[in-house]
Design a protein around this motif. Structure first.
Motif, PDB file in Angstrom:
ATOM      1  N   GLN A 135       0.851  -1.206   0.000  1.00 18.92           N
ATOM      2  CA  GLN A 135       0.000   0.000   0.000  1.00 18.92           C
ATOM      3  C   GLN A 135       0.879   1.245   0.000  1.00 18.92           C
ATOM      4  OE1 GLN A 135      -2.863   0.165   3.190  1.00 18.92           O
ATOM      5  NE2 GLN A 135      -3.693  -1.844   2.737  1.00 18.92           N
ATOM      6  N   LEU A 136       1.858   1.265   0.924  1.00 20.18           N
ATOM      7  CA  LEU A 136       2.716   2.450   1.048  1.00 20.18           C
ATOM      8  C   LEU A 136       3.562   2.631  -0.208  1.00 20.18           C
ATOM      9  CD1 LEU A 136       3.819   2.034   4.780  1.00 20.18           C
ATOM     10  CD2 LEU A 136       2.178   3.679   3.872  1.00 20.18           C
ATOM     11  N   GLU A 137       4.090   1.519  -0.729  1.00 21.33           N
ATOM     12  CA  GLU A 137       4.955   1.621  -1.912  1.00 21.33           C
ATOM     13  C   GLU A 137       4.186   2.117  -3.130  1.00 21.33           C
ATOM     14  OE1 GLU A 137       8.396  -1.701  -1.034  1.00 21.33           O
ATOM     15  OE2 GLU A 137       6.856  -2.148  -2.513  1.00 21.33           O
ATOM     16  N   VAL A 138       2.986   1.550  -3.339  1.00 22.80           N
ATOM     17  CA  VAL A 138       2.219   1.941  -4.534  1.00 22.80           C
ATOM     18  C   VAL A 138       1.821   3.418  -4.440  1.00 22.80           C
ATOM     19  CG1 VAL A 138       0.010   1.623  -5.735  1.00 22.80           C
ATOM     20  CG2 VAL A 138       1.423  -0.352  -5.191  1.00 22.80           C
ATOM     21  N   LEU A 139       1.377   3.844  -3.259  1.00 23.46           N
ATOM     22  CA  LEU A 139       0.958   5.248  -3.133  1.00 23.46           C
ATOM     23  C   LEU A 139       2.154   6.201  -3.250  1.00 23.46           C
ATOM     24  CD1 LEU A 139      -1.771   4.883  -0.383  1.00 23.46           C
ATOM     25  CD2 LEU A 139      -2.124   5.438  -2.795  1.00 23.46           C
ATOM     26  N   ALA A 140       3.300   5.812  -2.704  1.00 22.09           N
ATOM     27  CA  ALA A 140       4.497   6.671  -2.832  1.00 22.09           C
ATOM     28  C   ALA A 140       4.927   6.741  -4.295  1.00 22.09           C
ATOM     29  CB  ALA A 140       5.624   6.122  -1.965  1.00 22.09           C
ATOM     30  N   MET A 141       4.841   5.599  -4.994  1.00 24.30           N
ATOM     31  CA  MET A 141       5.219   5.565  -6.403  1.00 24.30           C
ATOM     32  C   MET A 141       4.292   6.456  -7.229  1.00 24.30           C
ATOM     33  SD  MET A 141       4.263   3.910  -9.394  1.00 24.30           S
ATOM     34  CE  MET A 141       3.144   2.692  -8.767  1.00 24.30           C
ATOM     35  N   LEU A 142       2.989   6.397  -6.940  1.00 28.74           N
ATOM     36  CA  LEU A 142       2.033   7.226  -7.691  1.00 28.74           C
ATOM     37  C   LEU A 142       2.372   8.708  -7.510  1.00 28.74           C
ATOM     38  CD1 LEU A 142      -1.378   5.488  -6.916  1.00 28.74           C
ATOM     39  CD2 LEU A 142      -0.041   5.374  -9.026  1.00 28.74           C
ATOM     40  N   ARG A 143       2.769   9.054  -6.295  1.00 28.58           N
ATOM     41  CA  ARG A 143       3.068  10.455  -6.022  1.00 28.58           C
ATOM     42  C   ARG A 143       4.344  10.895  -6.735  1.00 28.58           C
ATOM     43  NH1 ARG A 143       2.253  13.678  -0.532  1.00 28.58           N
ATOM     44  NH2 ARG A 143       1.279  15.466  -1.538  1.00 28.58           N
ATOM     45  N   ALA A 144       5.281   9.946  -6.894  1.00 30.71           N
ATOM     46  CA  ALA A 144       6.565  10.290  -7.516  1.00 30.71           C
ATOM     47  C   ALA A 144       6.445  10.396  -9.039  1.00 30.71           C
ATOM     48  CB  ALA A 144       7.612   9.233  -7.150  1.00 30.71           C
ATOM     49  N   LEU A 145       5.424   9.780  -9.616  1.00 28.38           N
ATOM     50  CA  LEU A 145       5.283   9.796 -11.080  1.00 28.38           C
ATOM     51  C   LEU A 145       4.814  11.163 -11.572  1.00 28.38           C
ATOM     52  CD1 LEU A 145       3.341   6.496 -11.841  1.00 28.38           C
ATOM     53  CD2 LEU A 145       5.632   7.064 -12.661  1.00 28.38           C
ATOM     54  N   PRO A 146       5.304  11.594 -12.744  1.00 31.88           N
ATOM     55  CA  PRO A 146       4.809  12.847 -13.309  1.00 31.88           C
ATOM     56  C   PRO A 146       3.464  12.616 -13.996  1.00 31.88           C
ATOM     57  CG  PRO A 146       6.495  11.941 -14.719  1.00 31.88           C
ATOM     58  CD  PRO A 146       6.349  10.986 -13.579  1.00 31.88           C
ATOM     59  N   VAL A 147       2.447  12.323 -13.186  1.00 33.20           N
ATOM     60  CA  VAL A 147       1.114  12.071 -13.731  1.00 33.20           C
ATOM     61  C   VAL A 147       0.106  12.647 -12.739  1.00 33.20           C
ATOM     62  CG1 VAL A 147       0.982   9.781 -12.640  1.00 33.20           C
ATOM     63  CG2 VAL A 147      -0.448  10.258 -14.606  1.00 33.20           C
ATOM     64  N   THR A 148      -1.010  13.121 -13.255  1.00 33.94           N
ATOM     65  CA  THR A 148      -2.090  13.577 -12.389  1.00 33.94           C
ATOM     66  C   THR A 148      -2.855  12.338 -11.933  1.00 33.94           C
ATOM     67  OG1 THR A 148      -2.179  15.547 -13.743  1.00 33.94           O
ATOM     68  CG2 THR A 148      -4.075  15.142 -12.297  1.00 33.94           C
ATOM     69  N   VAL A 149      -3.148  12.264 -10.649  1.00 31.12           N
ATOM     70  CA  VAL A 149      -3.746  11.039 -10.098  1.00 31.12           C
ATOM     71  C   VAL A 149      -5.054  11.372  -9.375  1.00 31.12           C
ATOM     72  CG1 VAL A 149      -3.435   9.172  -8.404  1.00 31.12           C
ATOM     73  CG2 VAL A 149      -1.494   9.912  -9.794  1.00 31.12           C
ATOM     74  N   VAL A 150      -6.072  10.553  -9.636  1.00 30.08           N
ATOM     75  CA  VAL A 150      -7.291  10.595  -8.816  1.00 30.08           C
ATOM     76  C   VAL A 150      -7.460   9.194  -8.249  1.00 30.08           C
ATOM     77  CG1 VAL A 150      -9.775  10.971  -8.723  1.00 30.08           C
ATOM     78  CG2 VAL A 150      -8.366  12.339 -10.270  1.00 30.08           C
ATOM     79  N   VAL A 151      -7.522   9.090  -6.933  1.00 26.74           N
ATOM     80  CA  VAL A 151      -7.580   7.776  -6.303  1.00 26.74           C
ATOM     81  C   VAL A 151      -8.693   7.761  -5.266  1.00 26.74           C
ATOM     82  CG1 VAL A 151      -5.697   8.472  -4.725  1.00 26.74           C
ATOM     83  CG2 VAL A 151      -6.196   6.062  -5.034  1.00 26.74           C
ATOM     84  N   SER A 152      -9.579   6.759  -5.346  1.00 27.53           N
ATOM     85  CA  SER A 152     -10.564   6.616  -4.278  1.00 27.53           C
ATOM     86  C   SER A 152      -9.986   5.661  -3.252  1.00 27.53           C
ATOM     87  CB  SER A 152     -11.901   6.109  -4.813  1.00 27.53           C
ATOM     88  OG  SER A 152     -11.820   4.734  -5.088  1.00 27.53           O
ATOM     89  N   ILE A 153     -10.215   5.981  -1.995  1.00 25.17           N
ATOM     90  CA  ILE A 153      -9.526   5.230  -0.946  1.00 25.17           C
ATOM     91  C   ILE A 153     -10.349   5.313   0.338  1.00 25.17           C
ATOM     92  CG2 ILE A 153      -8.102   7.244  -0.276  1.00 25.17           C
ATOM     93  CD1 ILE A 153      -5.730   5.235  -0.139  1.00 25.17           C
ATOM     94  N   HIS A 154     -10.385   4.215   1.100  1.00 23.77           N
ATOM     95  CA  HIS A 154     -11.127   4.234   2.359  1.00 23.77           C
ATOM     96  C   HIS A 154     -10.258   4.663   3.537  1.00 23.77           C
ATOM     97  CE1 HIS A 154     -15.091   2.919   1.266  1.00 23.77           C
ATOM     98  NE2 HIS A 154     -14.577   1.986   0.486  1.00 23.77           N
TER      99      HIS A 154
END
Ligand SMILES: Nc1ncnc2c1ncn2[C@@H]1O[C@H](COP(=O)(O)OP(=O)(O)OP(=O)(O)O)[C@@H](O)[C@H]1O
Length: 274
Positions: free
Chosen positions: A184-203
């Motif tokens: 969970q932590l790795e995927v979310l950190a990776m998403l933040r590091a990517l030069p891409v706009t992200v929309v994520v639904s999360i509980h």
């Protein structure tokens, strides 16, 4: 975190929603009055109770649902003025419960992410697929039939497939559901590091707070709040949206806000371990 150039897009999109409303029946919108902006490269977390309309909103943002009224736009262009193919080139998705009975291997599924950029079915460069396999720690599973993978392994395959697409906007519907804590932590950190706009639904409100630039709280189809995580995820706001009490302190190691929850109902709040 080092991310291969084969997985890096070069023009993250500006995403905007304006008074977005959608429903099956015009007279009973499932989501309504949603307006927000996400700057290029930023991450928006969408939170809210079950049935609040998170998946419905996300579907409007990847051109699956056509809004009943209002718009969703990429770099100022209404998503519905783009062709389906143009949209597929720019927007990638990671959805809940991916279908997995195709008889395709993990590597073949990830390779499908290259499809929107292909001019013909000529074999293309395999490097992005290899790099995505490595980044998602899936190299050892490359030849396995997708259907035989665990829930978390499948979820990482779907993230890898989205990454090879090198999207300008990446939309993920509860991507951390099947993942263990480290992934969970790795995927979310990776998403933040990517030069891409992200929309994520999360509980998980703590993950939303620590890994997003802004948070949108949906409650019964309406936008209860939108803004910087700590402005939005206050104990009062959490109480009125989720009907739970919240204490927020600082994590002693990371310094990130730490959320602890309890039931508001005095009958049940105190005696969980009694
Ligand atoms: N195509 C549809 N037809 C009828 N009702 C729908 C449709 N899509 C969504 N809904 C309803 O709209 C509401 C919002 O659903 P949605 O899946 O967007 O919620 P969610 O916030 O993603 O929920 P969860 O946290 O449980 O995944 C629910 O009550 C759902 O039953």
């Amino acid at each position: 975190m080092m991310i291969s150039r084969h997985l890096l897009g070069d023009r993250p999109a500006a995403l905007a929603a304006r008074d977005l409303t959608w429903g099956v029946d015009r007279s009973e919108p499932i989501i309504s009055g949603i307006s927000f902006d996400v700057a290029p490269g930023e991450t928006l977390a969408v939170v809210g109770p079950n049935g609040a309309g998170k998946s419905s909103l996300l579907r409007c943002l990847y051109r699956y649902h056509r809004p009943t009224t209002g718009t969703a736009s990429l770099d100022g262009q209404d998503l519905w003025s783009l062709s389906a193919r143009d949209c597929a080139r720019r927007v990638a998705t990671v959805l809940q419960e991916p279908a997995s009975d195709f008889g395709l291997t993990v590597a073949e599924i990830i390779e499908l992410g290259l499809t929107p950029h292909r001019r013909s079915w000529a074999r293309t460069d395999y490097e992005p697929v290899e790099d995505a396999l490595a980044l998602m720690q899936l190299t050892h599973l490359a030849g396995r039939d997708l259907a035989t993978l665990s829930g978390g392994e499948k979820q990482r395959v779907m993230v890898a497939r989205a990454l090879v697409q090198k999207p300008d906007l990446l939309i993920l519907d509860e991507p951390t559901n099947h993942l263990d804590i480290r992934h969970q932590l790795e995927v979310l950190a990776m998403l933040r590091a990517l030069p891409v706009t992200v929309v994520v639904s999360i509980h998980d409100l703590a993950l939303a707070s620590s890994h997003a630039d802004s948070v949108l709280v949906l409650h019964a189809g309406r936008m209860a709040a939108f803004g910087a995580p700590l402005d939005v995820l206050t104990p009062a706001a959490i109480s009125s949206t989720f009907a739970v009490g919240t204490s927020i302190d600082r994590h002693p190691v990371t310094g990130q806000p730490r959320f602890s929850f309890h039931l508001n109902d005095p009958e049940t709040a105190g005696d969980t371990y009694a």
